[in-house]
Write a protein that holds these residues in place. Structure first.
Motif, short mmCIF file in Angstrom:
data_model
loop_
_atom_site.label_atom_id
_atom_site.label_comp_id
_atom_site.label_asym_id
_atom_site.label_seq_id
_atom_site.Cartn_x
_atom_site.Cartn_y
_atom_site.Cartn_z
N ALA A 175 8.83 5.09 0.23
CA ALA A 175 8.50 3.97 1.10
C ALA A 175 8.09 4.49 2.47
CB ALA A 175 9.70 3.04 1.23
N ASP A 178 5.27 -0.68 5.64
CA ASP A 178 4.76 -1.73 4.77
C ASP A 178 4.02 -1.16 3.56
OD1 ASP A 178 5.72 -3.69 6.47
OD2 ASP A 178 3.87 -3.75 7.65
N TYR A 179 4.05 0.15 3.39
CA TYR A 179 3.33 0.81 2.30
C TYR A 179 4.29 1.60 1.43
CZ TYR A 179 -1.07 -0.10 4.79
OH TYR A 179 -2.15 -0.70 5.40
N ARG A 192 -0.40 -0.68 -0.27
CA ARG A 192 0.24 -1.67 0.60
C ARG A 192 1.10 -2.64 -0.22
NH1 ARG A 192 -0.33 -3.41 5.83
NH2 ARG A 192 0.34 -5.55 6.23
N GLU A 193 2.35 -2.29 -0.41
CA GLU A 193 3.31 -3.17 -1.04
C GLU A 193 4.70 -2.60 -0.89
OE1 GLU A 193 1.87 -3.55 -5.03
OE2 GLU A 193 3.22 -2.00 -5.79
N THR A 194 5.72 -3.37 -1.23
CA THR A 194 7.10 -2.94 -1.06
C THR A 194 7.53 -2.06 -2.23
OG1 THR A 194 7.97 -4.85 -2.27
CG2 THR A 194 7.63 -5.11 0.12
N SER A 213 14.49 4.27 -0.63
CA SER A 213 13.10 4.53 -0.26
C SER A 213 12.39 5.52 -1.19
CB SER A 213 13.02 5.06 1.18
OG SER A 213 13.72 6.29 1.29
#
Length: 268
Positions: A175, A178-179, A192-194, A213
């Motif tokens: 992680a 936001d990417y 671009r995602e969780t 993460s």
């Protein structure tokens, strides 16, 4: 007197010039559709829809300004045109269903799939406005889900390019705000995602979370070593060393005992 053919006003919204050109080119085989405007961001789209009042809207989901769903949210319900979402990201399929899009074209699509979307539009236009169109979209979304499963790929938008990555080649994921960063050999790609959204795309028997993460592909894990305090060191086949927090130790061991024998993952 000859037959008067009414042109169907069509608006294209996509931040990629090549994608807009492709839609225009495919529409040349369907002369009843007239492109009244093109937009490259959400703000332009809202203004253009209000001005041109299109019958049909080709709408990319991830665009600058407002995304595709925010564009639709900004429009009065009674003046919203028929919508065909055009995007490389199949995770938006459920949302497309929620707003009753006419159809959902997953990039890269071909002429036959494009023509099928226009056929759905013509069928809907010939029906009463109070007809429930959910079944049409269910069928379209089922097709998208089949395509996604068969392809086993993740689509990543990089500038004007769409990079298609085989899921099995991803070695580990981390992680970054936001990417998420996907590691494949010496390469890495930003998506671009969780982390939670990334995990949902992947096979849980192969991709396991070792930290809030980090996610690892078990096929690329070489060795596991205990650390002080209950944590573990996870050594990847390329030499990368990652820390597994004790919170995720039980789920990691369960994954090893499921698809893969523990010895095969810890001793070589």
């Amino acid at each position: 007197m000859g037959v008067i053919h009414v042109k169907l006003r069509t608006l294209i919204v996509d931040d990629e010039l090549l994608s807009r050109k492709k839609i225009r080119a495919f529409l040349q085989d369907h002369p009843e559709f007239q492109v009244v405007a093109e937009c490259s961001d959400g703000e332009q789209a809202v203004a253009a829809i209000s001005t041109h009042k299109p019958d049909l809207l080709f709408l990319d989901v991830q665009i600058p300004g407002r995304n595709g769903f925010e564009v639709l949210d900004a429009l009065p319900a009674k003046s919203c045109p028929a919508v065909i979402f055009v995007t490389a990201f199949d995770k938006y399929a459920v949302r497309a269903f929620d707003v009753r899009a006419l159809d959902y074209l997953l990039k890269p699509f071909n002429k036959a799939r494009f023509a099928e979307a226009l056929r759905r539009f013509r069928e809907r236009k010939g029906r009463s406005k109070d007809v429930d169109h959910k079944q049409e979209l269910k069928e379209a979304l089922q097709e998208i889900q089949r395509e996604s499963k068969d392809n086993e790929r993740i689509s990543i938008k990089s500038g004007s390019r769409i990079i298609l990555l085989r899921k099995g080649l991803i070695e580990w994921i981390e992680a970054q705000g936001d990417y998420v960063k996907l590691h494949i050999g010496k390469e890495s790609h930003m998506l671009r995602e969780t982390m939670a959204a990334a995990a949902e795309r992947l096979d849980p028997s192969r991709f396991v979370r070792i930290h809030r993460s980090r996610i690892v592909n078990l096929d690329h894990v070489r060795e596991i070593r205990p650390l002080w305090g209950g944590d573990y060191s996870v050594l990847m086949r390329d030499g990368t060393e990652l820390t597994m927090s004790r919170t995720y130790r039980t789920s990691f061991q369960s994954a090893l005992c499921g698809e893969h024998p523990p010895a095969a993952r810890t001793n070589h």
